[in-house]
Design an enzyme around this catalytic site. Sequence first.
Site, PDB file in Angstrom:
ATOM      1  N   HIS A 123       0.808  -1.227   0.000  1.00 52.26           N
ATOM      2  CA  HIS A 123       0.000   0.000   0.000  1.00 52.26           C
ATOM      3  C   HIS A 123       0.847   1.286   0.000  1.00 52.26           C
ATOM      4  O   HIS A 123       0.496   2.274   0.647  1.00 52.26           O
ATOM      5  CB  HIS A 123      -0.978  -0.007   1.185  1.00 52.26           C
ATOM      6  CG  HIS A 123      -1.655  -1.328   1.369  1.00 52.26           C
ATOM      7  ND1 HIS A 123      -2.588  -1.808   0.484  1.00 52.26           N
ATOM      8  CD2 HIS A 123      -1.464  -2.316   2.292  1.00 52.26           C
ATOM      9  CE1 HIS A 123      -2.976  -3.007   0.865  1.00 52.26           C
ATOM     10  NE2 HIS A 123      -2.305  -3.352   1.951  1.00 52.26           N
ATOM     11  N   CYS A 124       1.992   1.212  -0.695  1.00 50.85           N
ATOM     12  CA  CYS A 124       2.890   2.392  -0.818  1.00 50.85           C
ATOM     13  C   CYS A 124       3.322   2.912   0.552  1.00 50.85           C
ATOM     14  O   CYS A 124       3.367   4.134   0.772  1.00 50.85           O
ATOM     15  CB  CYS A 124       2.238   3.519  -1.603  1.00 50.85           C
ATOM     16  SG  CYS A 124       1.789   3.076  -3.263  1.00 50.85           S
ATOM     17  N   THR A 125       3.569   2.003   1.479  1.00 48.86           N
ATOM     18  CA  THR A 125       4.008   2.426   2.828  1.00 48.86           C
ATOM     19  C   THR A 125       5.137   1.494   3.293  1.00 48.86           C
ATOM     20  O   THR A 125       5.048   0.890   4.358  1.00 48.86           O
ATOM     21  CB  THR A 125       2.851   2.348   3.846  1.00 48.86           C
ATOM     22  OG1 THR A 125       2.322   1.002   3.809  1.00 48.86           O
ATOM     23  CG2 THR A 125       1.741   3.322   3.580  1.00 48.86           C
TER      24      THR A 125
END
Length: 407
Positions: A363-365
């Site tokens: 999740h782009c984290t």
Amino acid sequence: MKDFKSDFPIFKNNPWLVFLDNAASVQKPSYVIEGIKHFLENDYANIHRWAYNLSERSEIFFEESKKIIKEFILAKYSSEINFTYNSTYAMNLLTLSLKRSGKLKKWDKVLVSIVEHHANIVPWLILKEEIWIEIDYINVKADYSLDLNDLKKKLTPDVKLVSLTYASNVTGQVFDLIWASKIIREKNPNIIFVVDWSQAVPNFQVDVVALDCDFMVITGHKVMAETGIWVLYGKKELLKELTPWVGWWWAINWVRKQEYMPSGLPHRFEPGTPNIVWAVSFLRALEYIRSIWWYDTIVKNEEKLIKYVLEKYSKLENRVNIIGSKTWESRIWVFTFEIPGINSSDVAEYMAENNICVRAGQHCTEPLMDMCNLKSTFRMSLYLYNTKEDIDKFFSVLEEYLIKNNK
Ligand SMILES: Cc1ncc(COP(=O)(O)O)c(C=O)c1O
């Protein structure tokens, strides 16, 4: 409670659909779809420097969109609203303009939190590469809330900017940014305070003046407008001091063979032909929200459904881990899970076979995932049209998957 699904044609056209990927983007109601169609069929033309009525009308809608956004975030001036294309673009526009204006220099420190989306990390890392700023990360506590003591500790004299998300797109935790803002201002009123409101726009309103943030990025597509329209809010005095990183025809006052003069606000940060049609979609989306009593309806529904998800989850607690708080307070309806020993993409695919849309991955984290020692997770996220039946379906398919995989 009103059946919101009937306002959204996607559910009529796909009656089997259980859409639980709302943290990525939400579906659009007829009011927005028809509003865009009506605008294109009746009022569309390019804007600015018009001499004819159609262009004037088109510009009125564009400006109306800014006005409703201004009202929505309780900003002082419409000229503080700058349309951009997405959050990543808005952040880059900000970071590179700060650099260009000399507001950030070598060894200046930028603080972000460990849960930030890459959109609020990579633009700072690019500045690190280009002008050697430093970046440090504020920790979260065991319940994933922002560790305000860590923020206090890390606010050293070299800190020039703090950039924080309002809510995490993984844990769903809402950060106490009112307190964070007070702490920052008490330490040094000149620190630039940036807020990434991307994930929380669907959930609650923000008063930018009370929050006292200098800049904020605001999503369109997560709040029923189209993709490709975002806002960079900035305090007027600060926007005026920034030299925009981009500059083309409309953002220019005059051009000579060897010189040019950038224009004033609000067009300084909106070079070229803006995304007029999608700006109108933002107007219609906020009108739709206003028609359901702004956020009152959403918040009531959200609280009820968060409690329901957590109750359902509590029965699976020993087999599935939640990456986020298990209490309903201070969280939005975004829930991320992992099953030890299982690839989350397989879970998402199994859900998809059952017509349930969820998202798997990091999740782009990645800094957050590294902190939690996780490689992949799956996320279900709700919006105002979701119901208890959608949640029941998700948990019954999850249970089925666990049994099939001896978990
Ligand atoms: C908290 C947060 N910030 C930034 C972004 C990036 O948005 P975009 O992909 O529109 O640039 C997202 C997207 O999901 C997000 O959740």
